[in-house]
Scaffold this motif. Structure first.
Motif, PDB file in Angstrom:
ATOM      1  N   SER A 153       0.816  -1.215   0.000  1.00  0.00           N
ATOM      2  CA  SER A 153       0.000   0.000   0.000  1.00  0.00           C
ATOM      3  C   SER A 153       0.850   1.267   0.000  1.00  0.00           C
ATOM      4  O   SER A 153       0.390   2.336  -0.392  1.00  0.00           O
ATOM      5  CB  SER A 153      -0.966  -0.012   1.186  1.00  0.00           C
ATOM      6  OG  SER A 153      -0.270  -0.339   2.365  1.00  0.00           O
ATOM      7  N   ALA A 154       2.122   1.167   0.426  1.00  0.00           N
ATOM      8  CA  ALA A 154       2.974   2.361   0.415  1.00  0.00           C
ATOM      9  C   ALA A 154       3.925   2.347  -0.790  1.00  0.00           C
ATOM     10  O   ALA A 154       4.920   3.061  -0.811  1.00  0.00           O
ATOM     11  CB  ALA A 154       3.768   2.449   1.711  1.00  0.00           C
ATOM     12  N   GLY A 155       3.610   1.495  -1.771  1.00  0.00           N
ATOM     13  CA  GLY A 155       4.389   1.493  -3.003  1.00  0.00           C
ATOM     14  C   GLY A 155       5.618   0.593  -2.983  1.00  0.00           C
ATOM     15  O   GLY A 155       6.367   0.556  -3.959  1.00  0.00           O
ATOM     16  N   GLU A 156       5.838  -0.124  -1.892  1.00  0.00           N
ATOM     17  CA  GLU A 156       6.986  -1.043  -1.858  1.00  0.00           C
ATOM     18  C   GLU A 156       6.728  -2.186  -2.824  1.00  0.00           C
ATOM     19  O   GLU A 156       5.604  -2.700  -2.893  1.00  0.00           O
ATOM     20  CB  GLU A 156       7.120  -1.654  -0.465  1.00  0.00           C
ATOM     21  CG  GLU A 156       7.775  -0.756   0.538  1.00  0.00           C
ATOM     22  CD  GLU A 156       7.968  -1.503   1.843  1.00  0.00           C
ATOM     23  OE1 GLU A 156       7.026  -2.183   2.268  1.00  0.00           O
ATOM     24  OE2 GLU A 156       9.060  -1.383   2.421  1.00  0.00           O
ATOM     25  N   ARG A 157       7.744  -2.632  -3.555  1.00  0.00           N
ATOM     26  CA  ARG A 157       7.524  -3.651  -4.566  1.00  0.00           C
ATOM     27  C   ARG A 157       8.361  -4.899  -4.267  1.00  0.00           C
ATOM     28  O   ARG A 157       9.462  -4.799  -3.744  1.00  0.00           O
ATOM     29  CB  ARG A 157       7.870  -3.096  -5.941  1.00  0.00           C
ATOM     30  CG  ARG A 157       7.193  -1.768  -6.181  1.00  0.00           C
ATOM     31  CD  ARG A 157       7.396  -1.264  -7.571  1.00  0.00           C
ATOM     32  NE  ARG A 157       6.260  -1.598  -8.398  1.00  0.00           N
ATOM     33  CZ  ARG A 157       6.317  -1.796  -9.706  1.00  0.00           C
ATOM     34  NH1 ARG A 157       7.460  -1.718 -10.329  1.00  0.00           N
ATOM     35  NH2 ARG A 157       5.227  -2.064 -10.394  1.00  0.00           N
ATOM     36  N   ALA A 158       7.778  -6.026  -4.609  1.00  0.00           N
ATOM     37  CA  ALA A 158       8.475  -7.301  -4.385  1.00  0.00           C
ATOM     38  C   ALA A 158       8.261  -8.224  -5.566  1.00  0.00           C
ATOM     39  O   ALA A 158       7.235  -8.134  -6.250  1.00  0.00           O
ATOM     40  CB  ALA A 158       7.934  -7.958  -3.119  1.00  0.00           C
ATOM     41  N   ILE A 159       9.215  -9.094  -5.805  1.00  0.00           N
ATOM     42  CA  ILE A 159       9.065 -10.125  -6.833  1.00  0.00           C
ATOM     43  C   ILE A 159       8.653 -11.405  -6.128  1.00  0.00           C
ATOM     44  O   ILE A 159       9.355 -11.877  -5.231  1.00  0.00           O
ATOM     45  CB  ILE A 159      10.397 -10.305  -7.600  1.00  0.00           C
ATOM     46  CG1 ILE A 159      10.712  -8.996  -8.332  1.00  0.00           C
ATOM     47  CG2 ILE A 159      10.306 -11.467  -8.567  1.00  0.00           C
ATOM     48  CD1 ILE A 159      12.122  -8.907  -8.855  1.00  0.00           C
ATOM     49  N   ASP A 160       7.496 -11.903  -6.508  1.00  0.00           N
ATOM     50  CA  ASP A 160       6.946 -13.083  -5.847  1.00  0.00           C
ATOM     51  C   ASP A 160       7.583 -14.339  -6.452  1.00  0.00           C
ATOM     52  O   ASP A 160       7.307 -14.689  -7.597  1.00  0.00           O
ATOM     53  CB  ASP A 160       5.420 -13.073  -6.068  1.00  0.00           C
ATOM     54  CG  ASP A 160       4.737 -14.274  -5.441  1.00  0.00           C
ATOM     55  OD1 ASP A 160       5.446 -15.195  -5.008  1.00  0.00           O
ATOM     56  OD2 ASP A 160       3.494 -14.291  -5.400  1.00  0.00           O
TER      57      ASP A 160
ATOM     58  N   SER B 233       8.944 -12.019   4.025  1.00  0.00           N
ATOM     59  CA  SER B 233       8.451 -13.334   4.443  1.00  0.00           C
ATOM     60  C   SER B 233       6.931 -13.397   4.458  1.00  0.00           C
ATOM     61  O   SER B 233       6.356 -14.469   4.606  1.00  0.00           O
ATOM     62  CB  SER B 233       8.994 -13.675   5.835  1.00  0.00           C
ATOM     63  OG  SER B 233       8.559 -12.704   6.762  1.00  0.00           O
ATOM     64  N   CYS B 234       6.267 -12.245   4.356  1.00  0.00           N
ATOM     65  CA  CYS B 234       4.804 -12.257   4.450  1.00  0.00           C
ATOM     66  C   CYS B 234       4.239 -10.931   3.944  1.00  0.00           C
ATOM     67  O   CYS B 234       4.989  -9.967   3.750  1.00  0.00           O
ATOM     68  CB  CYS B 234       4.374 -12.441   5.910  1.00  0.00           C
ATOM     69  SG  CYS B 234       4.970 -11.137   6.995  1.00  0.00           S
ATOM     70  N   LEU B 235       2.915 -10.895   3.774  1.00  0.00           N
ATOM     71  CA  LEU B 235       2.226  -9.621   3.580  1.00  0.00           C
ATOM     72  C   LEU B 235       1.746  -9.237   4.977  1.00  0.00           C
ATOM     73  O   LEU B 235       1.260 -10.085   5.717  1.00  0.00           O
ATOM     74  CB  LEU B 235       1.011  -9.787   2.663  1.00  0.00           C
ATOM     75  CG  LEU B 235       1.294 -10.232   1.222  1.00  0.00           C
ATOM     76  CD1 LEU B 235      -0.023 -10.425   0.470  1.00  0.00           C
ATOM     77  CD2 LEU B 235       2.157  -9.208   0.486  1.00  0.00           C
TER      78      LEU B 235
ATOM     79  N   GLY C 239      12.827   3.102   5.987  1.00  0.00           N
ATOM     80  CA  GLY C 239      14.147   3.220   6.616  1.00  0.00           C
ATOM     81  C   GLY C 239      14.965   4.381   6.081  1.00  0.00           C
ATOM     82  O   GLY C 239      15.815   4.923   6.785  1.00  0.00           O
ATOM     83  N   ASP C 240      14.707   4.781   4.827  1.00  0.00           N
ATOM     84  CA  ASP C 240      15.493   5.889   4.254  1.00  0.00           C
ATOM     85  C   ASP C 240      15.051   7.229   4.804  1.00  0.00           C
ATOM     86  O   ASP C 240      15.844   8.166   4.903  1.00  0.00           O
ATOM     87  CB  ASP C 240      15.350   5.892   2.721  1.00  0.00           C
ATOM     88  CG  ASP C 240      15.992   4.655   2.120  1.00  0.00           C
ATOM     89  OD1 ASP C 240      16.969   4.166   2.711  1.00  0.00           O
ATOM     90  OD2 ASP C 240      15.484   4.160   1.097  1.00  0.00           O
TER      91      ASP C 240
END
Ligand code: ACO
Length: 428
Positions: free
Chosen positions: A23-30, A52-54, A62-63
């Motif tokens: 929801s905050a735009g963070e992206r992951a490759i599943d 490890s999870c949603l 962190g930035d």
């Protein structure tokens, strides 16, 4: 069709991997189907790049030094909320209505006692036992008293969450009383959460005890700041242990054990020990900064650095401000605070720390406040555990309520011998 990433493997095979966006735009490759499709797994020791999870509980940027509980900035919660309201928020996903909060507080108040038999356990521990050892053992032992929820498949029982929240301060305070040889203080239902904890810690049966409001306020803030921090070592441990459907008391005990180590919650104890060491050494802050830069020394500046925060830790900022205020109100002049400030300045202006983006973390100043409150150094991590408990419960609950949850079972790349045989002693 949703977005995908392409992974080209050495044999030329191309695997399509779905991209997931938070929801905050963070992206992951599943990569959940990667092995099934290609026989490859991913390798990420320390899990620095592995989601490890949603989770909808806590967000960290962190930035930019952002920390949100259920979307609410930590700064707002510290200014307006209480630890119990924040706990309700984390566990239930929303702020409570007034009546809900009153009922949550009152239920916790009415579950603070321990089975009288639990008292006997304390006699078995050596007087100098580390309080984290006692905390983990006694919490785990509660599973033998409350056998009504030994790993329910679909829910974390509300009653057991209340029991854990209510009893952890009693267990912690009694660990301290055992170490100083004083009688255990039973909880008092007339006192609120933090006051009650301080009363059980520092009260005596022979005289009245009134906790200082400045200390109560500071403690409440510290517990809010510790309440959750997404998939850190102890929280990931709780989720992993829960994934085998272990009961909640054992899950929380495992979180306490994971928190204990010096790279995690145990750092707050080590910060004070390090500041004391610098003081005994004549206060030469620069010498310790140089030592921390030398990898061969094996020495790190405790309370510095964070896996996620690479700019500043927002919790450290709040604690630093609180620290000045509490020490002033308690009229405590702690030379360790001066050393801490000097050390912070020296490190922040040092190229090594700047390049590696090492800033003071939550533990750097928390120990100084705990010390001013009269909490013994080896119990600092216990304080952290009291604060982190609602986060652990919230994550165990979130994991348990996920309909598609599976047991956590990472893979590995084997590097041992391919074929070996048992040999009798004379041939080894
Ligand atoms: N002092 C000196 N050097 C440090 C420090 C430190 N406190 N922290 C990290 N570094 C250096 C490492 O030596 C490493 O150098 P390299 O690139 O030359 O190998 C580099 O910075 C990166 O450090 P890592 O250990 O790889 O970073 P990681 O993200 O794995 O670890 C951690 C983070 C464990 C917090 C680390 O910074 C540390 O040990 N800090 C001190 C302990 C501490 O304060 N822990 C509390 C964390 S907050 C919490 O749990 C509430």
């Amino acid at each position: 069709m949703s977005e995908t990433a392409e992974l080209k493997l050495p044999d030329g095979q191309v695997v399509q991997l779905p991209v997931v966006e938070g929801s905050a735009g963070e992206r992951a490759i599943d990569i959940a189907n990667l092995r099934a499709e290609s026989k490859y797994i991913t390798l990420d020791p320390g899990f620095g790049n592995t989601g490890s999870c949603l989770s909808s509980i806590t967000f960290i940027d962190g930035d930019n030094g952002v920390l949100l509980y259920r979307g609410i900035p930590i700064e707002e919660l510290c200014a307006h909320s209480s630890f119990l309201e924040t706990s309700f928020l984390l566990i239930n996903g929303r702020l409570p209505k007034k009546a809900e909060l009153e009922s949550f507080e009152s239920e916790i108040t009415r579950h603070t006692m321990l089975y009288e038999d639990v008292k006997n356990f304390y006699d078995g521990f050596p007087r100098d036992a580390h309080p984290m050892a006692i905390l983990a053992s006694v919490v785990c032992s509660l599973s033998s008293f409350y056998q009504d929820e030994q790993g329910s498949p679909g829910e974390v029982s509300y009653l057991n969450s209340i029991r854990l929240m209510a009893k952890l301060p009693t267990i912690a305070a009694w660990a301290y009383k055992r170490s100083v040889g004083q009688p255990f203080m039973y909880p008092s239902n007339n006192l609120r959460y933090c006051e009650n904890f301080l009363y059980m810690m520092f009260g005596l049966p022979v005289e009245e005890y009134e906790p200082d409001p400045a200390v109560v306020e500071a403690l409440d803030t510290l517990l809010i700041l510790h309440a959750d921090h997404e998939q850190n070592c102890s929280t990931s441990t709780v989720r992993l242990v829960r994934s085998s459907m272990t009961n909640m008391f054992a899950c929380i005990a495992s979180g306490i054990c994971a928190l204990w180590g010096s790279r995690h919650g145990g750092a707050n104890q080590e910060v004070i020990e390090m500041l004391e060491q610098i003081q005994e050494d004549g206060g030469n802050v620069k010498k310790f900064v140089e030592m921390a830069k030398d990898r061969d020394s094996g020495f790190r500046l405790m309370g510095f650095g964070h896996r996620v925060y690479k700019n500043f830790d927002p919790r450290a900022k709040i604690i630093k401000a609180k620290c000045d205020k509490v020490l002033e109100r308690l009229k405590v002049a702690d030379p360790l605070l001066d050393i801490a400030k000097e050390l912070e300045e020296a490190a922040l202006n040092d190229d090594y720390f700047k390049e590696k983006k090492l800033y003071p973390n939550v533990d750097f100043y928390s120990g100084i406040i705990y010390k001013a409150m009269g909490i013994p150094t080896n119990a600092f991590t216990v304080m952290f555990a009291l604060g982190r408990l609602p986060g652990w419960i919230a994550h165990a609950k979130e994991y348990t309520e996920e309909p598609k949850n599976r047991i956590g079972r990472p893979r590995q790349i084997y590097t041992g011998p391919e074929s070996a045989h048992w040999l009798p002693f004379d041939q080894r």
